[in-house]
Design a protein around this motif. Structure first.
Motif, mmCIF file in Angstrom:
data_model
loop_
_atom_site.group_PDB
_atom_site.id
_atom_site.type_symbol
_atom_site.label_atom_id
_atom_site.label_comp_id
_atom_site.label_asym_id
_atom_site.label_seq_id
_atom_site.Cartn_x
_atom_site.Cartn_y
_atom_site.Cartn_z
ATOM 1 N N LYS A 130 36.549 44.043 38.288
ATOM 2 C CA LYS A 130 37.475 42.905 38.300
ATOM 3 C C LYS A 130 37.803 42.487 39.733
ATOM 4 C CE LYS A 130 39.786 43.480 33.862
ATOM 5 N NZ LYS A 130 41.053 43.788 33.166
ATOM 6 N N LYS A 133 34.839 40.598 41.080
ATOM 7 C CA LYS A 133 34.767 39.245 40.518
ATOM 8 C C LYS A 133 35.812 38.339 41.160
ATOM 9 C CE LYS A 133 33.013 37.866 37.140
ATOM 10 N NZ LYS A 133 32.154 36.715 37.284
ATOM 11 N N GLN A 134 37.024 38.838 41.362
ATOM 12 C CA GLN A 134 38.073 38.042 42.007
ATOM 13 C C GLN A 134 37.663 37.660 43.427
ATOM 14 O OE1 GLN A 134 41.439 40.650 41.672
ATOM 15 N NE2 GLN A 134 42.053 39.845 39.682
ATOM 16 N N ARG A 135 37.123 38.625 44.141
ATOM 17 C CA ARG A 135 36.695 38.356 45.510
ATOM 18 C C ARG A 135 35.551 37.352 45.537
ATOM 19 N NH1 ARG A 135 36.003 43.099 49.517
ATOM 20 N NH2 ARG A 135 36.019 41.268 50.854
ATOM 21 N N ASP A 137 34.926 35.032 43.363
ATOM 22 C CA ASP A 137 35.427 33.717 42.953
ATOM 23 C C ASP A 137 36.309 33.055 44.012
ATOM 24 O OD1 ASP A 137 34.091 34.027 40.564
ATOM 25 O OD2 ASP A 137 35.875 34.626 39.420
ATOM 26 N N ASP A 138 36.809 33.833 44.970
ATOM 27 C CA ASP A 138 37.675 33.301 46.028
ATOM 28 C C ASP A 138 36.796 32.661 47.108
ATOM 29 O OD1 ASP A 138 39.453 32.782 48.072
ATOM 30 O OD2 ASP A 138 40.303 34.802 48.114
#
Length: 180
Positions: A130, A133-135, A137-138
Motif C-alpha cells: 500500500k 502504491k501511494q508513493r 500514485d504521488d
C-alpha cells in the motif's frame, strides 16, 4: 515414556476422537504458521519492490517539503510536526517486510516452494505494498513501481489466500524469520 515423548514434550491421548497421541510443544521454541506455496519469480519481484522503495530518495525529500509546508502554514519554524518520526513511520512497512522476504529467499530451493507465513505476515506485506502504491500514485514522488510489480502482487494474493484458512502447521522457531 518413550524417546519421542522426551524430544517433543508432554504427550496425552489423541484429541477429538483421533487415535494415537498428541504432543504439547514448548511455545518459546515453536510457532503456528501457514504453509503457502509460492513461485520464485513472485518472491524475487517482491524483493525487487523492497529494493526499489529503499533506494528511492523521496522519503527524506518529502519530509523536508512537508516541514517547509507546515512552517509556511504556521508562520513559524517551530511547527509541531516531528518530521523524523514521520520519516520513520514511512520506513516501518519496509522494515517489517524485509526480514520475511529475505528469509524466504535464503531458504527457497525450487521454482515453486513452500514458505511459512506467521499470522501477521500478510498484514505486514500488504502495508508495504500500500505504501508503494501511494508513493507511485504521488506525482511529486520520484518512486516508480518496478515492471515486476504484478508478480509481487501475485505473491501478496497467494499469502492472503494461504493465511485465510484454519489449516496451520507447527514449526520450530529456527525455521522462521525474526519478527521485525
Amino acid at each position: 515414556m518413550g524417546i519421542l515423548d522426551l524430544m517433543l514434550g508432554n504427550s496425552g491421548p489423541g484429541e477429538q476422537g483421533v487415535e494415537g497421541k498428541s504432543y504439547t510443544l514448548p511455545k518459546d521454541t515453536h510457532d503456528f504458521v501457514y504453509p503457502v506455496a509460492i513461485r520464485r519469480e513472485e518472491l524475487e519481484a517482491f524483493a525487487e519492490l523492497l529494493a526499489a522503495e529503499a533506494e528511492a530518495p523521496a522519503i527524506e525529500a518529502e519530509v523536508d517539503d512537508l516541514q517547509a509546508a507546515f512552517e509556511g502554514l504556521t508562520g513559524t519554524a517551530d511547527a509541531d510536526v516531528d518530521t523524523d518520526e514521520l520519516a520513520e513511520r514511512m520506513r516501518r512497512p519496509r522494515r517489517a517486510a524485509e526480514p520475511v522476504i529475505e528469509s524466504w529467499r535464503e531458504d527457497f530451493e525450487r521454482d515453486i516452494d513452500v514458505v511459512y507465513a506467521r499470522g501477521g505476515t500478510y498484514d505486514a506485506l500488504v502495508a508495504f505494498v500500500k505504501l508503494c502504491k501511494q508513493r507511485a500514485d504521488d506525482e511529486s514522488d520520484a518512486f516508480e513501481l518496478p515492471e515486476s510489480f504484478p508478480d509481487a502482487a501475485a505473491l501478496l494474493k497467494r499469502i492472503e489466500e494461504g493465511t485465510d484458512t484454519q489449516y496451520r502447521a507447527v514449526v520450530h522457531a529456527d525455521l522462521l524469520p525474526d519478527e521485525g
